[in-house]
Motif scaffolding. Structure first.
Motif, PDB file in Angstrom:
ATOM      1  N   THR B  15       0.993  -1.197  -0.085  1.00  0.00           N
ATOM      2  CA  THR B  15       0.010   0.097  -0.037  1.00  0.00           C
ATOM      3  C   THR B  15       0.680   1.401  -0.046  1.00  0.00           C
ATOM      4  O   THR B  15       2.045   1.229   0.219  1.00  0.00           O
ATOM      5  N   GLY B  19      -3.541   4.799   1.218  1.00  0.00           N
ATOM      6  CA  GLY B  19      -3.606   3.326   1.365  1.00  0.00           C
ATOM      7  C   GLY B  19      -2.934   2.872   2.560  1.00  0.00           C
ATOM      8  O   GLY B  19      -3.272   1.904   3.050  1.00  0.00           O
ATOM      9  N   SER B  41      -3.189   1.459  -4.094  1.00  0.00           N
ATOM     10  CA  SER B  41      -3.083   2.539  -4.993  1.00  0.00           C
ATOM     11  C   SER B  41      -2.646   2.169  -6.280  1.00  0.00           C
ATOM     12  O   SER B  41      -1.395   1.408  -6.223  1.00  0.00           O
ATOM     13  N   CYS B  68     -11.639  11.417  -5.783  1.00  0.00           N
ATOM     14  CA  CYS B  68     -10.898  10.418  -5.269  1.00  0.00           C
ATOM     15  C   CYS B  68     -10.475   9.361  -6.319  1.00  0.00           C
ATOM     16  O   CYS B  68      -9.253   8.767  -6.479  1.00  0.00           O
ATOM     17  N   GLU B  72      -6.444   8.728  -7.599  1.00  0.00           N
ATOM     18  CA  GLU B  72      -6.045   7.277  -7.499  1.00  0.00           C
ATOM     19  C   GLU B  72      -5.897   6.950  -9.047  1.00  0.00           C
ATOM     20  O   GLU B  72      -4.407   6.235  -9.084  1.00  0.00           O
ATOM     21  N   LYS B  75      -2.445   8.019 -10.589  1.00  0.00           N
ATOM     22  CA  LYS B  75      -1.203   7.577  -9.923  1.00  0.00           C
ATOM     23  C   LYS B  75      -0.625   6.448 -10.673  1.00  0.00           C
ATOM     24  O   LYS B  75       0.715   6.174 -10.893  1.00  0.00           O
ATOM     25  N   TYR B 136      -6.559  11.057   3.639  1.00  0.00           N
ATOM     26  CA  TYR B 136      -6.257  12.032   2.407  1.00  0.00           C
ATOM     27  C   TYR B 136      -5.872  13.551   2.800  1.00  0.00           C
ATOM     28  O   TYR B 136      -5.208  13.974   1.966  1.00  0.00           O
ATOM     29  N   ARG B 517     -12.389   3.859  -3.884  1.00  0.00           N
ATOM     30  CA  ARG B 517     -11.145   2.971  -3.942  1.00  0.00           C
ATOM     31  C   ARG B 517     -11.729   1.616  -4.388  1.00  0.00           C
ATOM     32  O   ARG B 517     -10.974   0.930  -4.983  1.00  0.00           O
TER      33      ARG B 517
END
Lengths: 215, 529
Positions: B15, B19, B41, B68, B72, B75, B136, B517
């Motif tokens: 993580t 995360g 993530s 969100c 994510e 990334k 966050y 998520r």
């Protein structure tokens, strides 16, 4: 066709009332609105319009006849009480003085609201309404007063002079904020019929709505 | 669950960022464990060598779930486009401050004129310590401060058939009396042998000891009042012992229902400490916007259609009056479920029916800016909320600008019927009603020194039309896997749904984040496969 009414108390707040015009000259202005209600002069809180002007190029939406939904599982199937909207009356319990016709009327108008919203319309856009009432069991006349209380929860509950929302009674309770603020004053008839097609229905309504200019 | 050092380290290893912290909490058994695949993530490099590298995702809605998800997915290098109808990020997270202008669905326009630096959160305003929202905040560099969710100096005021009816009573006094009499009654029952079938002699001794302390009972087990109630004059030096206030009578205390809101702060998600971002909850979303890149968020984009196509998704929207469309490999729809049905879609009937089971809830707030902090100066109140059975439900005091010249009080935050008592009123009428009810609790000063005000009702707020939803056949905050809820957890071809409504923390940002998520995890697993 948006009529701007200044609210006296503050310059920060303006109120735009849609769905009707406060003065009957609106229909004659050069840029014609899709629709405008003709209201009796001098009345701050008229219930319905005397008539409505619909422009030739306006898009008109007509609902089917809509009745209440059987949401109240605590009442026998097919009984008028089974059509009480349990979101409006928790457990199907009506407050003091609330009649079954009134409760069914509120259910019907909530369904009409959903029907219109699915098309991108709102209750503000209603220009004409046709109301069919059956008399409640044990009575020999339709409950027009109960229906009218339901109607004011959803329609014609603004004050054309002050811009304020009119407080309206639910049953015999003290007047309070209506369920929906709505300036619209559609033309309307309400009449009693011998029967309605679904067992237990006391109220069936159909409306015509006009799409606003910017839709 | 046995946690070995090895499994703990492995968990940390897979993580990262928000995360990492939340994953670690779960491993330690401090956060609710989920049966699903844990969130990890997506990382840059995950998609190297796959044919789907740089897959495009259209995200509908720039609130907590949408931003969100975008954050994510970025990334790992996904090509994300967020379509947001409003001109600001955050959705139902909305901090109202000087210059905020909004026209509601009642047709009324308000413009906020609070003094510089003052605001109130019309939507989400507090964060429990367990929620991933704090992770966050940490990851995005959003500074947080304590949020006063409970204050012994605020008031309770309820109607009842007792002399206490309509009286304003400090929480501390109400608690002292209620806990005192409760302890006395339990002590009496135990000592008279009424509980002998469940308590041994040793149990009763231990219970008596606890109750004497918990209720501040006399040596003979009676509640005779307590300094915990507070003083009419504050104790001071020398012989000034302070004037203690007399307790209410036992029967009046019980019948008045003074204790009806004590359990609020026992709630898992309401217990102190609570936190909030410095300067407004929307700080989280301006930070998300910064990290995602403003160029990837289309503001003022009102979605009208969302359809699965051959191998992709097509979304149509209107921006600045122009009709536009975007084609993407996938779509994450975070729009309120009550509004999705109005889009032109090719969703199956079962999904459209499921969306209708999400019933929007009425709620909203009124912010009143006072030019004098009377709650500090006269009532010695520093944050927290007054509670009442009047329509306003509560009055929330500011957690910022202590000892400043002015401040914004939340004049009501209510739901359901009690909010409907305000929802259809004009702002001017809402303020008048709130001030009338507030004055009956805090006195005439409640109506003085009002500099400005602003109110909002989520049912009448464009693009939301609800504060949150309740699922038919469930309670307001989730926790039941109704058939409709479960249906919407699964994607429809390439369309995924996310939002707090698909979580067990409805109305919380945590719910939106965890839902986003889950969807990111499922989508990434599909793409990377």
């Amino acid at each position: 066709m948006k009529t701007l009414i200044g609210v006296a108390a503050t310059t920060l707040v303006t109120l735009t009332l849609t769905g009707c015009s406060a003065d009957s000259d609106a229909a004659q202005t050069p840029k014609q609105a899709p629709s405008s209600s003709i209201l009796e002069a001098g009345q701050a809180t008229p219930m319905i319009a005397q008539g409505v002007v619909i422009a030739a190029d306006a898009a008109v939406y007509k609902t089917s006849g809509i009745g209440p939904t059987a949401l109240n599982k605590t009442a026998p199937t097919g009984s008028p009480e089974s059509f009480i909207d349990t979101q409006q009356f928790a457990g199907g319990t009506l407050g003091p003085g609330v009649t079954v016709t009134e409760a069914q009327g509120m259910s019907v108008l909530a369904r009409i609201r959903e029907n219109l919203e699915a098309q991108g319309l709102t209750l503000d856009d209603v220009v004409t309404m046709r109301v069919f009432l059956d008399n409640a069991p044990g009575t020999d006349r339709a409950d027009y007063a109960g229906w009218n209380r339901a109607y004011r929860q959803f329609f014609a509950n603004t004050n054309l002079d002050t811009g304020d929302t009119e407080l309206v009674p639910l049953g015999t309770a003290a007047p309070a904020a209506p369920l929906v603020r709505n300036a619209a004053r559609p033309t309307r008839f309400a009449l009693e019929v011998a029967s309605l097609p679904v067992a237990g229905w006391l109220v069936e309504v159909e409306v015509d709505a006009v799409f606003p200019a910017d839709a | 669950m046995a946690v070995t050092r090895r499994s703990f380290m492995q968990s940390l290893g897979v993580t990262g960022g928000a995360g990492l912290a939340y994953g670690a909490l779960s491993t330690l058994g401090l956060a609710p464990a989920t049966a699903q695949v844990p969130f990890r993530s997506p990382a840059r490099g995950d998609l190297l060598g796959t044919s789907a590298a740089g897959a495009s995702v259209a995200i509908l809605g720039g609130g907590p779930a949408g931003l969100c998800a975008a954050y994510e997915l970025r990334k790992a290098g996904y090509d994300v486009t967020v379509l947001e109808a409003r001109k600001r990020p955050g959705g139902r997270v909305w901090s109202v401050r000087n210059g905020t202008t909004e026209t509601d669905l009642n047709g009324e326009t308000q413009t906020c004129t609070f003094a510089e630096g003052h605001y109130f959160n019309l939507g989400a305003t507090r964060i429990p310590q367990g929620h991933i929202t704090l992770d966050y905040c940490r990851e995005l560099g959003v500074e947080v401060q304590p949020f006063g969710n409970q204050n012994a100096n605020t008031l309770v005021n309820y109607q009842s058939a007792t002399p206490i009816s309509g009286q304003s009573v400090q929480y501390r006094a109400a608690k002292a009396d209620m806990y005192g009499y409760l302890s006395e009654l339990l002590q009496k029952a135990a000592s008279r042998g009424a509980l002998d079938d469940v308590l041994t002699g040793a149990d009763k001794e231990a219970l008596a000891s606890f109750l004497r302390d918990f209720g501040d009972l006399s040596s003979d087990g009676r509640y005779l009042g307590s300094p915990r109630r507070g003083y009419d004059s504050e104790p001071g030096a020398g012989l000034n012992f302070g004037d203690q206030r007399k307790p209410f009578a036992l029967s009046d205390t019980i019948r008045s229902g003074l204790g009806r809101n004590f359990s609020f702060e026992f709630g898992y998600d309401q217990a102190m400490m609570m936190m909030t971002p410095v300067g407004g909850m929307d700080r989280i979303y301006t930070a998300f916007q910064r990290e995602i890149g403003t160029e990837r968020i289309r503001f003022g984009a009102e979605v009208s259609a969302m359809r699965n196509t051959q191998g992709g998704v097509r979304v149509e929207y209107t921006q600045d009056g122009a009709k536009q469309a975007i084609d993407a490999d996938y779509c994450i729809c975070t729009l309120p479920p009550n509004l999705v049905g109005r889009l032109a879609t090719n969703l199956p009937a079962g999904v459209l029916t499921a969306l209708k089971a999400a019933i929007p809830v009425s709620s909203g707030k009124l912010g009143i800016e006072y030019s004098r902090r009377w709650w500090e100066l006269e009532d010695r109140i520093y944050g927290g909320a007054t509670n009442t059975d009047k329509d306003i439900a509560q009055i929330m005091f500011p957690y910022d600008h202590y000892h400043g010249e002015r401040g914004v009080v939340v004049g009501y935050y209510n739901t359901g019927k009690r909010h409907q008592a305000f929802e259809s009123l004009t702002h001017r009428q809402r303020l008048a009603k709130a001030v009338e009810e507030g004055s009956a609790i805090h006195g005439e000063k409640y109506g003085r020194d009002i500099a400005s005000s602003f109110s909002g009702s989520w049912r009448r707020t464009k693009y939301s039309e609800g504060a949150w939803v309740g699922w038919s056949g469930s309670d307001a905050h989730g926790g039941v896997a109704t058939p409709e809820y479960t249906t919407l957890l699964a994607p429809v071809e390439r369309v995924y749904f996310a939002g707090d409504h698909l979580s067990n923390a409805i109305a919380w940002q945590h719910g939106a984040f965890t839902s986003a998520r889950d969807v990111v995890t499922a989508l990434h697993a599909r793409v990377a496969a």
